[in-house]
Design an enzyme around this catalytic site. Structure first.
Site, PDB file in Angstrom:
ATOM      1  N   THR A  10      -2.715  -1.544   6.218  1.00 25.62           N
ATOM      2  CA  THR A  10      -1.629  -1.266   7.171  1.00 25.62           C
ATOM      3  C   THR A  10      -0.369  -2.083   6.905  1.00 25.62           C
ATOM      4  O   THR A  10       0.627  -1.939   7.629  1.00 25.62           O
ATOM      5  CB  THR A  10      -2.092  -1.545   8.615  1.00 25.62           C
ATOM      6  N   PHE A  13       0.221  -6.086   0.715  1.00 21.96           N
ATOM      7  CA  PHE A  13      -0.369  -5.663  -0.562  1.00 21.96           C
ATOM      8  C   PHE A  13      -1.179  -4.369  -0.398  1.00 21.96           C
ATOM      9  O   PHE A  13      -1.170  -3.504  -1.284  1.00 21.96           O
ATOM     10  CB  PHE A  13      -1.325  -6.730  -1.119  1.00 21.96           C
ATOM     11  N   ASN A  86      -8.872  -6.527   0.268  1.00 18.11           N
ATOM     12  CA  ASN A  86      -7.560  -7.140   0.467  1.00 18.11           C
ATOM     13  C   ASN A  86      -7.388  -7.714   1.870  1.00 18.11           C
ATOM     14  O   ASN A  86      -6.632  -8.667   2.053  1.00 18.11           O
ATOM     15  CB  ASN A  86      -6.505  -6.053   0.185  1.00 18.11           C
ATOM     16  N   TYR A 152      -8.001 -22.238   5.082  1.00 13.69           N
ATOM     17  CA  TYR A 152      -7.516 -21.054   4.349  1.00 13.69           C
ATOM     18  C   TYR A 152      -7.828 -21.220   2.860  1.00 13.69           C
ATOM     19  O   TYR A 152      -8.374 -20.306   2.226  1.00 13.69           O
ATOM     20  CB  TYR A 152      -6.007 -20.836   4.563  1.00 13.69           C
TER      21      TYR A 152
HETATM   22  P1  NDP Z   1      -0.299  -8.833   5.534  1.00 14.10           P
HETATM   23  O1  NDP Z   1      -0.408  -9.631   6.783  1.00 14.10           O
HETATM   24  O2  NDP Z   1       0.979  -8.133   5.252  1.00 14.10           O
HETATM   25  O3  NDP Z   1      -1.502  -7.767   5.470  1.00 14.10           O
HETATM   26  C1  NDP Z   1      -2.804  -8.121   5.811  1.00 14.10           C
HETATM   27  C2  NDP Z   1      -3.636  -6.871   5.998  1.00 14.10           C
HETATM   28  O4  NDP Z   1      -4.981  -7.264   6.316  1.00 14.10           O
HETATM   29  C3  NDP Z   1      -3.143  -5.992   7.128  1.00 14.10           C
HETATM   30  O5  NDP Z   1      -3.206  -4.655   6.720  1.00 14.10           O
HETATM   31  C4  NDP Z   1      -4.137  -6.247   8.255  1.00 14.10           C
HETATM   32  O6  NDP Z   1      -4.298  -5.062   9.001  1.00 14.10           O
HETATM   33  C5  NDP Z   1      -5.411  -6.531   7.449  1.00 14.10           C
HETATM   34  N1  NDP Z   1      -6.403  -7.281   8.208  1.00 14.10           N
HETATM   35  C6  NDP Z   1      -6.313  -8.542   8.674  1.00 14.10           C
HETATM   36  N2  NDP Z   1      -7.409  -8.858   9.367  1.00 14.10           N
HETATM   37  C7  NDP Z   1      -8.217  -7.759   9.328  1.00 14.10           C
HETATM   38  C8  NDP Z   1      -9.482  -7.464   9.857  1.00 14.10           C
HETATM   39  N3  NDP Z   1     -10.163  -8.360  10.589  1.00 14.10           N
HETATM   40  N4  NDP Z   1     -10.025  -6.250   9.620  1.00 14.10           N
HETATM   41  C9  NDP Z   1      -9.354  -5.335   8.893  1.00 14.10           C
HETATM   42  N5  NDP Z   1      -8.146  -5.558   8.358  1.00 14.10           N
HETATM   43  C10 NDP Z   1      -7.583  -6.756   8.591  1.00 14.10           C
HETATM   44  O7  NDP Z   1      -0.651  -9.866   4.357  1.00 14.10           O
HETATM   45  P2  NDP Z   1      -0.718  -9.688   2.756  1.00 14.10           P
HETATM   46  O8  NDP Z   1      -0.572  -8.288   2.342  1.00 14.10           O
HETATM   47  O9  NDP Z   1       0.183 -10.706   2.175  1.00 14.10           O
HETATM   48  O10 NDP Z   1      -2.204 -10.207   2.507  1.00 14.10           O
HETATM   49  C11 NDP Z   1      -3.216  -9.425   1.890  1.00 14.10           C
HETATM   50  C12 NDP Z   1      -4.221 -10.354   1.237  1.00 14.10           C
HETATM   51  O11 NDP Z   1      -3.576 -11.114   0.215  1.00 14.10           O
HETATM   52  C13 NDP Z   1      -4.857 -11.374   2.181  1.00 14.10           C
HETATM   53  O12 NDP Z   1      -6.209 -11.503   1.824  1.00 14.10           O
HETATM   54  C14 NDP Z   1      -4.088 -12.666   1.880  1.00 14.10           C
HETATM   55  O13 NDP Z   1      -4.856 -13.804   2.167  1.00 14.10           O
HETATM   56  C15 NDP Z   1      -3.832 -12.502   0.397  1.00 14.10           C
HETATM   57  N6  NDP Z   1      -2.709 -13.249  -0.164  1.00 14.10           N
HETATM   58  C16 NDP Z   1      -1.445 -13.165   0.365  1.00 14.10           C
HETATM   59  C17 NDP Z   1      -0.400 -13.881  -0.240  1.00 14.10           C
HETATM   60  C18 NDP Z   1       0.983 -13.861   0.302  1.00 14.10           C
HETATM   61  O14 NDP Z   1       1.756 -14.806   0.014  1.00 14.10           O
HETATM   62  N7  NDP Z   1       1.409 -12.843   1.024  1.00 14.10           N
HETATM   63  C19 NDP Z   1      -0.624 -14.668  -1.450  1.00 14.10           C
HETATM   64  C20 NDP Z   1      -1.993 -14.699  -1.895  1.00 14.10           C
HETATM   65  C21 NDP Z   1      -2.977 -13.990  -1.285  1.00 14.10           C
HETATM   66  P3  NDP Z   1      -4.554  -4.938  10.580  1.00 14.10           P
HETATM   67  O15 NDP Z   1      -3.810  -6.079  11.231  1.00 14.10           O
HETATM   68  O16 NDP Z   1      -4.022  -3.583  10.924  1.00 14.10           O
HETATM   69  O17 NDP Z   1      -6.030  -5.033  10.722  1.00 14.10           O
HETATM   70  C1  8X3 Z   2      -1.080 -17.138   0.229  1.00 14.20           C
HETATM   71  C2  8X3 Z   2      -0.239 -18.013  -0.640  1.00 14.20           C
HETATM   72  O1  8X3 Z   2       0.386 -20.457  -1.040  1.00 14.20           O
HETATM   73  O2  8X3 Z   2       0.712 -19.569   1.207  1.00 14.20           O
HETATM   74  O3  8X3 Z   2      -2.400 -17.167  -0.150  1.00 14.20           O
HETATM   75  O4  8X3 Z   2      -1.504 -20.035   0.375  1.00 14.20           O
HETATM   76  S1  8X3 Z   2      -0.171 -19.599   0.017  1.00 14.20           S
END
Ligand code: NDP
Ligand code: 8X3
Length: 252
Positions: A10, A13, A86, A152
């Protein structure tokens, strides 16, 4: 055409992956908790790319909901070729002393246990076919602990370890396992981490030209479309102002 199952589609990524895979004709199984967003994403992707989407709204923390949804997938959606684990989040940026234990539990339940539940439920759809690819979202936080990142970072280090274990144990089934470890990327991640505080979220990226969700989705698509004999095991990607956990000139 191949089917890709994306958790957390939603936003960020996950949504960008839905776009990249959809644009390339893949059928999509899309998960997230916000049903309104899933419905509009499905309608947009089906209109734009003429592909099929199946929605599976559930909370990955809810073991029963995960297994019920995946075990009862309609017959035409039971050949999952690629699973992108993801869904995930950070909650708070506090020292051990100050951190909220509920935040710790939510991160562990989502980033680690949720990933395990979804993988365990999807594997029976891959193993009998001796084919499949699991792509897990780790983080640079898996590689280096940073100040006030404690739990985290621990969940993402666990994702890295689980990915290694899966890779070894799925060798007999020709199932690829790839862990992707992005650095700072501008999505809703920081807004979620700082619980809606837009100023704090903005500071995460001030002074940086961060990765975009599309940058990461394009890399995931690349990993997923290599020849059948090739598997990227572990991939770290940052913007040019970041080296592992170190930022050049970040203001926060
Ligand atoms: P966003 O917050 O933009 O997206 C996170 C997504 O995860 C949303 O679609 C949310 O959907 C979903 N989500 C969260 N909790 C749940 C749950 N309990 N059940 C189902 N879906 C869930 O963050 P990102 O796209 O940045 O993050 C995606 C992944 O990448 C994560 O695992 C994050 O830790 C990782 N990541 C992010 C980085 C960054 O800097 N952005 C860097 C490195 C890793 P909804 O709320 O609708 O459930
Ligand atoms: C998300 C990147 O550096 O904020 O995993 O942990 S950082």
């Amino acid at each position: 055409m191949k089917t890709v199952f994306i958790t957390g589609a939603t936003s960020g990524f996950g949504e960008a992956c839905a776009d990249v895979f959809g644009q390339n004709g893949y059928a999509l199984i899309l998960n997230g908790r916000r049903v309104d967003r899933l419905l509009s994403l499905k309608s947009r992707l089906e209109d734009d790319y003429g592909i099929r989407c199946h929605l599976l709204p559930f909370d990955v923390q809810n073991r029963r909901a995960v297994f019920t949804a995946i075990d009862t997938l309609p017959e035409e959606w039971r050949e999952v070729d690629i699973l992108i684990n993801n869904a995930g989040l950070a909650l708070g940026r506090n020292s051990f002393e100050e951190a909220d234990i509920d935040d710790w539990e939510t991160m562990i339940d989502t980033n680690l246990k949720g990933l395990l539940y979804v993988s365990k439920a999807v594997l029976p759809l891959m193993i009998p076919r001796n084919s499949g690819h699991i792509i897990n979202l780790g983080s640079v936080a898996a590689k280096d602990v940073y100040d006030k990142g404690n739990v985290y970072c621990a969940t993402k280090a666990a994702v890295e370890t689980v990915s290694k274990a899966m890779r070894i144990e799925l060798l007999p089934h020709r199932i690829k396992v790839t862990a992707i470890h992005p650095g700072a990327a501008e999505t809703e991640f920081a807004l979620v981490r700082f619980k809606g505080n837009e100023d704090a979220a903005k500071k995460t990226y001030t002074g940086l030209e961060p990765l975009t969700a599309k940058d990461v989705a394009d890399i995931i698509f690349y990993c997923a479309t290599l020849p059948p004999n090739v598997c990227i095991n572990d991939l770290v990607v940052t913007c040019v102002q970041q080296a592992d956990g170190i930022y050049f000139n970040r203001e926060s």
